[in-house]
Scaffold this motif. Structure first.
Motif, PDB file in Angstrom:
ATOM      1  N   SER A  68      -0.785  -3.868  -9.129  1.00 59.35           N
ATOM      2  CA  SER A  68      -1.595  -3.525  -7.964  1.00 59.35           C
ATOM      3  C   SER A  68      -2.463  -2.341  -8.317  1.00 59.35           C
ATOM      4  O   SER A  68      -2.567  -1.969  -9.484  1.00 59.35           O
ATOM      5  CB  SER A  68      -0.708  -3.239  -6.746  1.00 59.35           C
ATOM      6  N   ASN A  69      -3.073  -1.713  -7.295  1.00 59.29           N
ATOM      7  CA  ASN A  69      -4.014  -0.647  -7.576  1.00 59.29           C
ATOM      8  C   ASN A  69      -3.290   0.675  -7.802  1.00 59.29           C
ATOM      9  O   ASN A  69      -2.246   0.703  -8.423  1.00 59.29           O
ATOM     10  CB  ASN A  69      -5.034  -0.566  -6.439  1.00 59.29           C
ATOM     11  N   GLU A  70      -3.807   1.766  -7.299  1.00 58.23           N
ATOM     12  CA  GLU A  70      -3.244   3.091  -7.571  1.00 58.23           C
ATOM     13  C   GLU A  70      -1.755   3.156  -7.270  1.00 58.23           C
ATOM     14  O   GLU A  70      -0.982   3.721  -8.015  1.00 58.23           O
ATOM     15  CB  GLU A  70      -3.996   4.139  -6.724  1.00 58.23           C
ATOM     16  N   ASN A  71      -1.342   2.563  -6.151  1.00 56.81           N
ATOM     17  CA  ASN A  71       0.046   2.661  -5.738  1.00 56.81           C
ATOM     18  C   ASN A  71       0.797   1.368  -6.032  1.00 56.81           C
ATOM     19  O   ASN A  71       1.025   0.554  -5.149  1.00 56.81           O
ATOM     20  CB  ASN A  71       0.124   2.968  -4.233  1.00 56.81           C
ATOM     21  N   CYS A  72       1.152   1.134  -7.282  1.00 60.27           N
ATOM     22  CA  CYS A  72       2.009  -0.009  -7.569  1.00 60.27           C
ATOM     23  C   CYS A  72       3.296   0.138  -6.768  1.00 60.27           C
ATOM     24  O   CYS A  72       3.677  -0.728  -5.987  1.00 60.27           O
ATOM     25  CB  CYS A  72       2.318  -0.077  -9.057  1.00 60.27           C
ATOM     26  N   ASN A 105      18.971 -12.576  -6.559  1.00 66.87           N
ATOM     27  CA  ASN A 105      19.667 -13.345  -7.593  1.00 66.87           C
ATOM     28  C   ASN A 105      18.739 -14.294  -8.343  1.00 66.87           C
ATOM     29  O   ASN A 105      19.193 -15.208  -9.020  1.00 66.87           O
ATOM     30  CB  ASN A 105      20.819 -14.140  -6.960  1.00 66.87           C
ATOM     31  N   ASN A 106      17.430 -14.089  -8.208  1.00 64.60           N
ATOM     32  CA  ASN A 106      16.447 -14.929  -8.886  1.00 64.60           C
ATOM     33  C   ASN A 106      15.145 -14.139  -8.980  1.00 64.60           C
ATOM     34  O   ASN A 106      15.095 -12.963  -8.629  1.00 64.60           O
ATOM     35  CB  ASN A 106      16.240 -16.242  -8.112  1.00 64.60           C
ATOM     36  N   GLU A 107      14.082 -14.781  -9.450  1.00 66.15           N
ATOM     37  CA  GLU A 107      12.776 -14.127  -9.462  1.00 66.15           C
ATOM     38  C   GLU A 107      12.138 -14.261  -8.086  1.00 66.15           C
ATOM     39  O   GLU A 107      11.965 -15.362  -7.580  1.00 66.15           O
ATOM     40  CB  GLU A 107      11.853 -14.730 -10.515  1.00 66.15           C
ATOM     41  N   VAL A 108      11.799 -13.142  -7.488  1.00 68.36           N
ATOM     42  CA  VAL A 108      11.169 -13.130  -6.168  1.00 68.36           C
ATOM     43  C   VAL A 108       9.759 -12.587  -6.324  1.00 68.36           C
ATOM     44  O   VAL A 108       9.563 -11.434  -6.723  1.00 68.36           O
ATOM     45  CB  VAL A 108      11.964 -12.272  -5.173  1.00 68.36           C
ATOM     46  N   GLU A 109       8.780 -13.408  -6.041  1.00 69.40           N
ATOM     47  CA  GLU A 109       7.376 -12.998  -6.122  1.00 69.40           C
ATOM     48  C   GLU A 109       6.891 -12.626  -4.730  1.00 69.40           C
ATOM     49  O   GLU A 109       6.817 -13.464  -3.842  1.00 69.40           O
ATOM     50  CB  GLU A 109       6.522 -14.122  -6.702  1.00 69.40           C
ATOM     51  N   ILE A 110       6.581 -11.354  -4.538  1.00 65.76           N
ATOM     52  CA  ILE A 110       6.146 -10.864  -3.232  1.00 65.76           C
ATOM     53  C   ILE A 110       4.649 -11.089  -3.081  1.00 65.76           C
ATOM     54  O   ILE A 110       3.868 -10.766  -3.987  1.00 65.76           O
ATOM     55  CB  ILE A 110       6.466  -9.370  -3.064  1.00 65.76           C
ATOM     56  N   SER A 111       4.239 -11.606  -1.935  1.00 68.80           N
ATOM     57  CA  SER A 111       2.821 -11.892  -1.684  1.00 68.80           C
ATOM     58  C   SER A 111       2.365 -11.177  -0.425  1.00 68.80           C
ATOM     59  O   SER A 111       3.012 -11.248   0.622  1.00 68.80           O
ATOM     60  CB  SER A 111       2.597 -13.406  -1.520  1.00 68.80           C
ATOM     61  N   ASN A 112       1.270 -10.469  -0.545  1.00 75.04           N
ATOM     62  CA  ASN A 112       0.648  -9.821   0.616  1.00 75.04           C
ATOM     63  C   ASN A 112      -0.792  -9.548   0.228  1.00 75.04           C
ATOM     64  O   ASN A 112      -1.106  -8.551  -0.397  1.00 75.04           O
ATOM     65  CB  ASN A 112       1.373  -8.526   0.986  1.00 75.04           C
ATOM     66  N   SER A 113      -1.668 -10.444   0.588  1.00 72.03           N
ATOM     67  CA  SER A 113      -2.985 -10.534  -0.034  1.00 72.03           C
ATOM     68  C   SER A 113      -3.925  -9.384   0.274  1.00 72.03           C
ATOM     69  O   SER A 113      -4.718  -8.990  -0.570  1.00 72.03           O
ATOM     70  CB  SER A 113      -3.656 -11.855   0.359  1.00 72.03           C
ATOM     71  N   ASP A 114      -3.885  -8.805   1.479  1.00 68.66           N
ATOM     72  CA  ASP A 114      -4.963  -7.887   1.817  1.00 68.66           C
ATOM     73  C   ASP A 114      -4.517  -6.535   2.370  1.00 68.66           C
ATOM     74  O   ASP A 114      -5.347  -5.723   2.738  1.00 68.66           O
ATOM     75  CB  ASP A 114      -5.910  -8.535   2.842  1.00 68.66           C
ATOM     76  N   GLU A 115      -3.229  -6.263   2.449  1.00 68.87           N
ATOM     77  CA  GLU A 115      -2.773  -4.983   2.960  1.00 68.87           C
ATOM     78  C   GLU A 115      -1.707  -4.391   2.055  1.00 68.87           C
ATOM     79  O   GLU A 115      -0.996  -5.102   1.363  1.00 68.87           O
ATOM     80  CB  GLU A 115      -2.188  -5.129   4.377  1.00 68.87           C
ATOM     81  N   VAL A 116      -1.615  -3.070   2.124  1.00 72.95           N
ATOM     82  CA  VAL A 116      -0.507  -2.416   1.446  1.00 72.95           C
ATOM     83  C   VAL A 116       0.766  -2.723   2.233  1.00 72.95           C
ATOM     84  O   VAL A 116       0.749  -2.845   3.456  1.00 72.95           O
ATOM     85  CB  VAL A 116      -0.741  -0.899   1.356  1.00 72.95           C
ATOM     86  N   PRO A 118      -1.825  -6.608  -3.954  1.00 77.98           N
ATOM     87  CA  PRO A 118      -2.914  -5.842  -4.567  1.00 77.98           C
ATOM     88  C   PRO A 118      -2.925  -4.366  -4.235  1.00 77.98           C
ATOM     89  O   PRO A 118      -3.473  -3.562  -4.977  1.00 77.98           O
ATOM     90  CB  PRO A 118      -4.172  -6.543  -4.032  1.00 77.98           C
ATOM     91  N   ASN A 119      -2.318  -3.966  -3.134  1.00 74.26           N
ATOM     92  CA  ASN A 119      -2.326  -2.555  -2.755  1.00 74.26           C
ATOM     93  C   ASN A 119      -0.959  -1.898  -2.814  1.00 74.26           C
ATOM     94  O   ASN A 119      -0.755  -0.816  -2.298  1.00 74.26           O
ATOM     95  CB  ASN A 119      -2.931  -2.398  -1.349  1.00 74.26           C
TER      96      ASN A 119
END
Length: 265
Positions: A113-117, A51-62, A90-91
């Motif tokens: 992200s990279n190849e697999n958005c 119900n809002n903007e959710v920014e997902i964070s995961n710095s170093d792994e898919v 990023p992955n």
């Protein structure tokens, strides 16, 4: 005797009833998202309510979603209010084959992200009344692998490469799209500005618009069909299609549709 029968029916049927119950999960931030999917629970139908903007964070792994779910729904209030922002993934995110069906309803997705958005494997998938946006770091916004048994539907949805990336790679999956707009797609060294379609035997586009595509080489190829099998047959249905402002810099010609039986191209 009646009491024993009642206990018997409760023991036998209660797990079935519980399994079929739909579950709502409210996601307000990245922690909520990661916490739920880290449980790897088995569920029948799960609705992720945003119900809002959710920014997902995961710095170093898919991020790999491996929960065993029959139907996973990302439900927004509207695409103006509800969004999934993948800027800090990023992955990318992979929806594994343990999720049988995925739906994105009334939501905005910003891929970065990279190849697999977004990668979806062997799951029937629906994008409905949603917006998808690319980013310079994406090769393609969605990579879909249907394994010759799954379908991707894109209905009343806007997909924009923002002038910097291609939109979809579809492999061995049925495609249906109604009343959708594909725009600002860009291809530098990979063909298929809007769709790169590989070994897929059926596609149906109805009342769709392809607008503002650019290709540096190999032709713009709005719909680019490819197979390594020269005898491969695909069925394509196009009704009420609008294509405007498609530009290519090579002699291939722009081309709404390009067919090729050499996967390496």
């Amino acid at each position: 005797m009646i009491y024993k029968k009642l206990i018997y029916y409760i023991i036998i049927f209660l797990p079935i009833i519980q399994h079929s119950i739909s579950k709502d999960v409210y996601i307000n931030n990245s922690s909520d998202f990661m916490n739920y999917f880290s449980k790897n629970d088995s569920e029948d139908t799960v609705t992720i309510r945003i119900n809002n903007e959710v920014e997902i964070s995961n710095s170093d792994e898919v991020i790999i979603l491996e929960n065993k779910i029959s139907k996973l729904v990302f439900q927004g209030m509207s695409k103006e209010v509800s969004s999934l922002n993948l800027s800090n993934v990023p992955n990318g995110i992979i929806f594994s084959s343990s999720i049988e069906k995925v739906e994105f309803l009334n939501i905005r997705i910003d891929a970065n992200s990279n190849e697999n958005c977004i990668m979806i494997e062997n799951s029937d998938t629906l994008f409905y009344k949603s917006n998808l946006y690319g980013d310079p770091s994406c090769t393609r916004i969605v990579n879909y692998y249907g394994n010759n048994k799954s379908k991707i539907s894109i209905n009343e949805t806007i997909v924009s490469g923002k002038g910097v990336n291609s939109l979809f790679h579809i492999s061995k999956g049925t495609i249906e799209s109604v009343l959708s707009i594909y725009m600002n797609f860009f291809s530098v060294d990979k063909p298929g500005g809007a769709f790169y379609i590989e070994d897929s035997d059926y596609s149906n586009f109805y009342n769709c618009t392809f607008h503002h595509g650019y290709s540096k080489d190999r032709g713009a190829g709005t719909l680019f069909y490819v197979s390594s099998d020269p005898g491969f047959v695909t069925e394509l249905t196009l009704n009420h299609i609008t294509e405007t402002d498609i530009v290519t810099k090579t002699k291939d010609g722009k081309g709404l549709i390009i067919f090729c039986n050499n996967r390496k191209l």
